[in-house]
Scaffold this motif. Structure first.
Motif, short mmCIF file in Angstrom:
data_model
loop_
_atom_site.label_atom_id
_atom_site.label_comp_id
_atom_site.label_asym_id
_atom_site.label_seq_id
_atom_site.Cartn_x
_atom_site.Cartn_y
_atom_site.Cartn_z
N ILE A 20 60.30 25.87 16.01
CA ILE A 20 60.07 26.16 17.43
C ILE A 20 59.75 24.86 18.15
O ILE A 20 60.29 24.57 19.22
CB ILE A 20 58.94 27.18 17.60
CG1 ILE A 20 59.37 28.54 17.04
CG2 ILE A 20 58.52 27.30 19.07
CD1 ILE A 20 58.26 29.56 16.93
N ALA A 21 58.89 24.05 17.55
CA ALA A 21 58.50 22.77 18.15
C ALA A 21 59.72 21.89 18.38
O ALA A 21 59.88 21.31 19.47
CB ALA A 21 57.49 22.07 17.25
N ARG A 26 63.95 19.39 21.76
CA ARG A 26 65.38 19.18 22.01
C ARG A 26 65.79 19.70 23.37
O ARG A 26 66.55 19.05 24.10
CB ARG A 26 66.23 19.88 20.93
CG ARG A 26 66.38 19.11 19.66
CD ARG A 26 67.45 19.71 18.76
NE ARG A 26 67.30 21.15 18.58
CZ ARG A 26 66.60 21.71 17.61
NH1 ARG A 26 65.96 20.97 16.75
NH2 ARG A 26 66.53 23.03 17.51
N SER A 27 65.26 20.86 23.74
CA SER A 27 65.60 21.45 25.04
C SER A 27 65.07 20.58 26.18
O SER A 27 65.75 20.37 27.18
CB SER A 27 65.02 22.86 25.16
OG SER A 27 65.61 23.71 24.19
N GLY A 32 66.61 15.84 30.16
CA GLY A 32 66.14 14.53 30.59
C GLY A 32 64.70 14.50 31.06
O GLY A 32 64.31 13.58 31.77
N TYR A 33 63.91 15.50 30.66
CA TYR A 33 62.50 15.54 31.06
C TYR A 33 61.63 14.78 30.07
O TYR A 33 61.83 14.87 28.86
CB TYR A 33 61.99 16.98 31.09
CG TYR A 33 62.28 17.77 32.33
CD1 TYR A 33 63.06 17.30 33.36
CD2 TYR A 33 61.75 19.05 32.46
CE1 TYR A 33 63.31 18.06 34.49
CE2 TYR A 33 61.99 19.82 33.59
CZ TYR A 33 62.77 19.31 34.59
OH TYR A 33 63.02 20.07 35.71
N GLU A 53 55.05 20.82 20.93
CA GLU A 53 56.11 20.03 20.32
C GLU A 53 55.76 19.51 18.92
O GLU A 53 56.66 19.09 18.19
CB GLU A 53 56.53 18.89 21.24
CG GLU A 53 57.29 19.38 22.44
CD GLU A 53 57.95 18.28 23.23
OE1 GLU A 53 57.80 17.09 22.88
OE2 GLU A 53 58.63 18.61 24.22
N ILE A 54 54.51 19.54 18.55
CA ILE A 54 54.15 19.17 17.17
C ILE A 54 53.92 20.41 16.31
O ILE A 54 53.60 20.30 15.14
CB ILE A 54 52.93 18.22 17.11
CG1 ILE A 54 51.67 18.89 17.65
CG2 ILE A 54 53.22 16.90 17.80
CD1 ILE A 54 50.39 18.10 17.41
#
Length: 80
Positions: A20-21, A26-27, A32-33, A53-54
């Motif tokens: 999920i992270a 990736r999304s 580009g954020y 994200e971790i």
């Protein structure tokens, strides 16, 4: 639980928090954020995004907010 029910849920369960992270990261990167850009767009803090994200936080409400900000379905984070 029947075997077919286990088979249906297995891909999501096997994916785990790390998957999920990675999908969230990736999304975010695909549009580009930066972490801060996403935080501002979805109303979370940069620290909250980093925790997601971790793989330390997979709160469904936060994932929905991120998906809306990135204009992707929430399932993007669960089924890839």
């Amino acid at each position: 639980m029947t075997t077919s029910m286990r088979d249906i849920r297995a891909p999501v369960a096997d994916r785990g928090h790390g998957g999920i992270a990675a999908a969230v990261r990736r999304s975010r990167e695909a549009v580009g954020y930066s972490v801060e850009d996403l935080a501002i767009t979805c109303g979370l803090t940069g620290a909250e995004i980093t925790r997601i994200e971790i793989g330390a936080d997979v709160d469904p409400g936060r994932l929905r907010r991120i998906a809306a900000a990135l204009r992707v379905p929430t399932s993007t984070f669960l089924l890839n």
